[in-house]
Design a protein around this motif. Structure first.
Motif, mmCIF file in Angstrom:
data_model
loop_
_atom_site.group_PDB
_atom_site.id
_atom_site.type_symbol
_atom_site.label_atom_id
_atom_site.label_comp_id
_atom_site.label_asym_id
_atom_site.label_seq_id
_atom_site.Cartn_x
_atom_site.Cartn_y
_atom_site.Cartn_z
ATOM 1 N N LEU A 1 80.315 5.583 55.098
ATOM 2 C CA LEU A 1 79.008 6.035 55.573
ATOM 3 C C LEU A 1 79.173 6.528 57.011
ATOM 4 O O LEU A 1 79.473 5.759 57.921
ATOM 5 N N ALA A 2 78.985 7.825 57.208
ATOM 6 C CA ALA A 2 79.103 8.428 58.535
ATOM 7 C C ALA A 2 77.755 8.365 59.240
ATOM 8 O O ALA A 2 76.802 9.050 58.845
ATOM 9 N N ALA A 3 77.679 7.515 60.257
ATOM 10 C CA ALA A 3 76.471 7.399 61.074
ATOM 11 C C ALA A 3 76.855 7.722 62.513
ATOM 12 O O ALA A 3 76.568 6.973 63.442
ATOM 13 N N THR A 4 77.531 8.833 62.662
ATOM 14 C CA THR A 4 78.168 9.197 63.932
ATOM 15 C C THR A 4 77.329 10.169 64.759
ATOM 16 O O THR A 4 77.856 10.843 65.645
ATOM 17 N N GLY A 5 76.045 10.250 64.481
ATOM 18 C CA GLY A 5 75.159 11.077 65.291
ATOM 19 C C GLY A 5 74.513 12.194 64.492
ATOM 20 O O GLY A 5 74.810 12.412 63.317
ATOM 21 N N ARG A 6 73.600 12.893 65.153
ATOM 22 C CA ARG A 6 72.899 14.014 64.536
ATOM 23 C C ARG A 6 73.045 15.237 65.428
ATOM 24 O O ARG A 6 73.132 15.129 66.650
ATOM 25 N N ARG A 7 73.021 16.390 64.796
ATOM 26 C CA ARG A 7 73.209 17.665 65.491
ATOM 27 C C ARG A 7 71.918 18.481 65.392
ATOM 28 O O ARG A 7 71.390 18.693 64.290
ATOM 29 N N PRO A 8 71.384 18.956 66.534
ATOM 30 C CA PRO A 8 70.176 19.789 66.484
ATOM 31 C C PRO A 8 70.398 21.038 65.644
ATOM 32 O O PRO A 8 71.455 21.679 65.725
ATOM 33 N N GLU B 1 71.940 32.785 71.089
ATOM 34 C CA GLU B 1 72.939 33.346 71.994
ATOM 35 C C GLU B 1 72.626 34.785 72.388
ATOM 36 O O GLU B 1 73.030 35.253 73.456
ATOM 37 N N ARG B 2 71.882 35.493 71.554
ATOM 38 C CA ARG B 2 71.589 36.886 71.881
ATOM 39 C C ARG B 2 70.400 37.035 72.831
ATOM 40 O O ARG B 2 70.078 38.148 73.249
ATOM 41 N N LEU B 3 69.750 35.913 73.172
ATOM 42 C CA LEU B 3 68.576 35.985 74.038
ATOM 43 C C LEU B 3 68.893 35.762 75.504
ATOM 44 O O LEU B 3 68.034 35.983 76.362
ATOM 45 N N GLY B 4 70.098 35.246 75.811
ATOM 46 C CA GLY B 4 70.405 34.923 77.198
ATOM 47 C C GLY B 4 69.688 33.682 77.683
ATOM 48 O O GLY B 4 69.491 33.491 78.896
ATOM 49 N N MET B 5 69.311 32.811 76.770
ATOM 50 C CA MET B 5 68.611 31.578 77.106
ATOM 51 C C MET B 5 69.596 30.544 77.648
ATOM 52 O O MET B 5 70.745 30.464 77.213
ATOM 53 N N ALA B 6 69.160 29.725 78.598
ATOM 54 C CA ALA B 6 70.002 28.659 79.140
ATOM 55 C C ALA B 6 70.165 27.566 78.086
ATOM 56 O O ALA B 6 69.165 27.022 77.578
ATOM 57 N N VAL C 1 72.186 23.730 72.730
ATOM 58 C CA VAL C 1 70.781 23.360 72.587
ATOM 59 C C VAL C 1 70.004 23.897 73.781
ATOM 60 O O VAL C 1 70.451 23.769 74.929
ATOM 61 N N PRO C 2 68.821 24.498 73.560
ATOM 62 C CA PRO C 2 68.044 25.034 74.685
ATOM 63 C C PRO C 2 67.685 23.954 75.701
ATOM 64 O O PRO C 2 67.263 22.854 75.329
ATOM 65 N N LEU C 3 67.880 24.265 76.971
ATOM 66 C CA LEU C 3 67.426 23.378 78.035
ATOM 67 C C LEU C 3 65.930 23.587 78.220
ATOM 68 O O LEU C 3 65.453 24.723 78.251
ATOM 69 N N ALA C 4 65.192 22.470 78.337
ATOM 70 C CA ALA C 4 63.742 22.577 78.430
ATOM 71 C C ALA C 4 63.208 21.645 79.504
ATOM 72 O O ALA C 4 63.753 20.552 79.725
ATOM 73 N N ASP C 5 62.154 22.067 80.151
ATOM 74 C CA ASP C 5 61.468 21.213 81.124
ATOM 75 C C ASP C 5 60.864 20.025 80.374
ATOM 76 O O ASP C 5 60.156 20.213 79.376
ATOM 77 N N PRO C 6 61.116 18.787 80.801
ATOM 78 C CA PRO C 6 60.644 17.625 80.039
ATOM 79 C C PRO C 6 59.128 17.464 80.022
ATOM 80 O O PRO C 6 58.600 16.742 79.168
#
Length: 482
Positions: A264-271, A279-284, A290-295
């Protein structure tokens, strides 16, 4: 090709996406919701609800097992795996049905099925049938289990947490990799349901804990119940027929070989953000893409795009996803006006027995924040001799609470404790209310209750903050009180 022009497009119909849709609709009628997978949130389908169903069955079996300690002998206990899993799936499907009914209440013309990919900063394609042009976007695409790619060689003997709840029968044995939240919950539950369980980790981490004293206590407590090696040295892991052979070095440095039915792999989740075309948007983006977002606003580096839930770089918890979805949807709906939303105090619970919980600032964060200046103090309480805990024969646990020197402000807590979910809620309310330790101690505490252990820890902290006397004798009227 169908073309839709809308004010807000929301990608993902999970907890965050549904919250975003409701919030955005409070401002705009032109809001579309896109989903490429099955309806029904991660929580309802493969997360918090089915896991708690499995844990409830395991807790029932455990209570029967320890009943003779109270002088109660219920007879031979039979764990019928097919019946256990049938109830898990049946109740799980009921929860999913309730979520689906909520989704289906959304007007059909505002719901699109298909995989979304961004064409440019304001346009996206849904499969090959619909182009959407939106003034604002919310990315709420959730997450999926992740594991090392070479483990795929194990074939159907490798499962992730999402697949456990589809089991028709309980297996005889399982090796769980990853003693995080999911791994600990499922591993202990399977052990209590009669499944021979080995649990392996890396680096010594146990659960989400950061306080070394609490983590060490928790690891020791869990190791007494089932095999747990939080810093495993794995050698060979190979598929052998309808099982998997695993070679490892045990704590004494001795080579061991086990054979299990499943890994049983419980080694994390990927967004789930790969494939969107970010990648084509030039987003940080962060180092995982994963997109960086203001909390507080959930706004990305592109002002009209917001991200929420497991797809974000925030905490992957249902109540967090709901809060984030609400904030992101509200800001997308009112864009270009953007407001900081209310973010609740951190609250996380791991439903092991005893439970693990964290509230407010954790130990690691406080060490970084105060950097060895002795600006915060720690109070502690053990539940091993706590009155109500001993009455229930659940006297295992350690609570550590943190407070700020000078102000006496309550900063946070980490714990392993019986019914820690309730202690954690009390502490989260106190933290969000910015209460001082003195104010918390002025609140009522009934007797005898587990919460008296919290009072002990707060008294200890109060003394260490130099705001009150040292912790004195416990309740003299009735023996062990706190």
């Amino acid at each position: 090709m169908n073309v839709i022009k809308t004010r807000v497009a929301i990608i993902g119909a999970g907890t965050a996406g549904l919250a975003a849709w409701r919030a955005a609709r409070a401002h705009r009628q032109e809001v579309v919701l896109i989903e490429g997978g099955a309806y029904g949130t991660t929580c309802a389908r493969v997360g918090c609800m089915p896991s708690k169903l499995l844990i409830a069955a395991a807790d029932c079996a455990h209570q029967l097992e320890r009943a003779p300690t109270f002088g109660i002998h219920p007879g031979q206990v039979q764990i019928r795996g097919r019946e256990v899993m049938a109830r898990v799936r049946g109740e799980r499907d009921r929860f999913v049905g309730l979520v689906n009914a909520s989704v289906e209440s959304i007007p059909v013309e505002l719901r699109l099925r298909g995989r979304a990919r961004l064409v440019d900063a304001h346009s996206l394609m849904v499969d090959d049938h619909t182009r959407i042009e939106a003034d604002a976007l919310v990315i709420a695409t959730g997450s999926r289990p992740s594991f090392p790619a070479d483990w795929r060689r194990l074939g159907d003997r490798l499962v992730v947490s999402d697949e456990v709840f589809e089991w028709q029968q309980l297996p005889g044995s399982v090796a769980v990799f990853g003693p995080g939240v999911i791994g600990l919950e499922l591993g202990q539950a399977l052990h209590r349901l009669g499944v021979k369980t080995w649990m392996f980790g890396m680096g010594g981490q146990v659960g989400p804990l950061t306080d070394p004293e609490v983590m060490g206590y928790a690891a020791g407590c869990l190791r007494k119940a089932f095999f747990l090696d939080a810093d495993a040295r794995i050698g060979r892991m190979e598929r052998q027929g309808q099982g998997v052979e695993i070679d490892f070095l045990d704590a004494e440095g001795v080579n061991q070989r086990i054979r299990v039915d499943y890994v049983l792999a419980a080694t994390g989740r990927r967004p789930n953000v790969d494939g969107l075309g970010l990648e084509r948007l030039g987003m940080a983006l962060d180092d995982r893409g994963v997109p960086l977002a203001d909390p507080y606003t959930l706004q990305t580096s592109l002002p009209h795009i917001f991200v929420a839930g497991d797809a974000s770089n925030q905490l992957p918890l249902l109540h967090e996803a709901n809060d984030q979805g609400r904030i992101a949807g509200d800001n997308a709906g009112r864009f270009p006006e953007v407001r900081a939303g209310l973010r609740h105090s951190r609250l996380s619970v791991v439903f092991t027995d005893p439970q693990l919980a964290m509230v407010g600032a954790d130990y690691r964060e406080l060490e970084r924040r105060y950097g060895g200046c002795d600006c915060f103090a720690i109070g502690r309480a053990s539940f091993e001799d706590q009155g109500r805990s001993r009455v229930m024969l659940r006297h295992q646990g350690l609570l550590r609470v943190y407070g700020e020197q000078g102000s006496g402000l309550f900063l946070g807590a980490e714990m392993m404790a019986p019914e820690a979910e309730h202690l954690a809620h009390l502490l989260a309310w106190a933290h969000q209310s910015r209460m001082t330790v003195a104010q918390m101690l002025a609140m009522p505490f009934y007797h005898p209750v587990v919460e008296e252990g919290l009072r002990t820890a707060l008294r200890d902290l109060h003394a260490r903050l130099h705001l009150g006397p040292a912790l004195g004798d416990r309740c003299m009227e009735c023996g062990v009180g706190d």
